[in-house]
Design a protein around this motif. Structure first.
Motif, PDB file in Angstrom:
ATOM      1  N   ALA A 113      -4.838  -5.844  11.604  1.00 43.69           N
ATOM      2  CA  ALA A 113      -3.784  -5.793  12.617  1.00 43.69           C
ATOM      3  C   ALA A 113      -3.840  -4.501  13.421  1.00 43.69           C
ATOM      4  N   LEU A 114      -4.132  -3.393  12.764  1.00 43.62           N
ATOM      5  CA  LEU A 114      -4.202  -2.110  13.473  1.00 43.62           C
ATOM      6  C   LEU A 114      -5.356  -2.084  14.461  1.00 43.62           C
ATOM      7  N   ARG A 115      -6.431  -2.820  14.183  1.00 42.95           N
ATOM      8  CA  ARG A 115      -7.556  -2.890  15.123  1.00 42.95           C
ATOM      9  C   ARG A 115      -7.143  -3.535  16.433  1.00 42.95           C
ATOM     10  N   GLU A 116      -6.062  -4.300  16.420  1.00 45.21           N
ATOM     11  CA  GLU A 116      -5.605  -4.991  17.621  1.00 45.21           C
ATOM     12  C   GLU A 116      -4.588  -4.169  18.414  1.00 45.21           C
ATOM     13  N   THR A 117      -4.344  -2.938  17.984  1.00 41.28           N
ATOM     14  CA  THR A 117      -3.419  -2.050  18.673  1.00 41.28           C
ATOM     15  C   THR A 117      -4.192  -0.907  19.323  1.00 41.28           C
TER      16      THR A 117
END
Length: 250
Positions: free
Chosen positions: A111-115
């Protein structure tokens, strides 16, 4: 940004993650206990003892802390030998894949990779990369590959709760300490984050929420699935509400 009990100091730029106990259910505690049998009675080396006195610290500091409390007078002189024995044990356990990655941690990393947030690994352990490189995701990537920078296992004058490792992590992605969130499972790690001027998220996997709060954690969760990732870029650290959006299996 409006004042809020959930707000941290301004927008966040980076998330710094410990490895043992945060991303993986590592064999460190088992390795310490097994190695201790050659130096002292391992009966007192409970999970609570490990969390309070060893977790998050560099190997020699953890060895010394253990022997000072469990080994009797003069036992701390064996700290270096104890640390070497523990390293040999954990090398074997990692080679045997005697560890697992936490599914909620994998979902958080994805999920953090998508921020817009940068992610940094910052474990005191020199074994962190070896474990994460052995965790293969469904798309073929390794868990290690999901992070923008990695300062794990660096030799520093002092370990946690000294903030040096986390300050190094912030510098690795050109983020000011006040713009960083540290994710930790150990009280020593939370104290290091706060000493470094960073926000601290405690993940209480061992029923140790009270210890993490006492160490100064801004938020304590029992699952990383409960973190509202969408709010982090705005500098808001809060528990997610509503249905769990992470439905994919890992």
């Amino acid at each position: 940004m409006p004042a809020s009990p959930d707000a941290v100091s301004g927008a966040l730029r980076a998330v710094i993650l410990d490895v043992d106990g945060v991303l993986v259910d590592s064999p460190h505690e088992q390795a310490w206990r097994e190695a201790l049998a050659d130096f002292a009675d391992p009966t007192g080396f409970t999970t609570a003892f490990y969390q309070a006195h060893v977790a998050g610290k560099p190997r020699l500091e953890g060895a010394r802390a253990t022997l000072e409390r469990l080994g009797g007078t003069g036992a701390a002189s064996d700290a270096a030998a104890f640390g070497r024995k523990k390293q040999a044990v954990i090398d074997r356990l990692i080679a045997e894949d005697r560890f697992t990655a936490f599914p909620d941690a994998i979902r958080l990393a994805v999920a953090l990779r998508e921020t817009v947030l940068r992610t940094v690994l910052a474990s005191s352990s020199k074994n962190a990369d070896a474990m994460l490189a052995r965790v293969i995701l469904p798309d073929g990537r390794t868990l290690l590959s999901l992070f923008d920078a990695d300062v794990s296992g660096r030799d520093l004058p002092r370990g946690k709760p000294d903030p040096a490792l986390f300050r190094l992590a912030a510098g690795a992605v050109d983020a000011a300490p006040a713009a960083c969130l540290v994710v930790e499972d150990a009280p020593a790690g939370i104290r290091a984050a706060k000493a470094g001027g960073m926000a601290g998220l405690g993940i209480a996997r061992l029923g140790d929420a009270a210890l993490l709060r006492a160490a100064g954690a801004d938020l304590v969760l029992t699952s990383l699935d409960d973190l509202d990732v969408s709010a982090l870029s705005d500098g808001v650290l809060r528990r997610r509400s509503g249905p769990d959006p992470h439905t994919s299996s890992v």
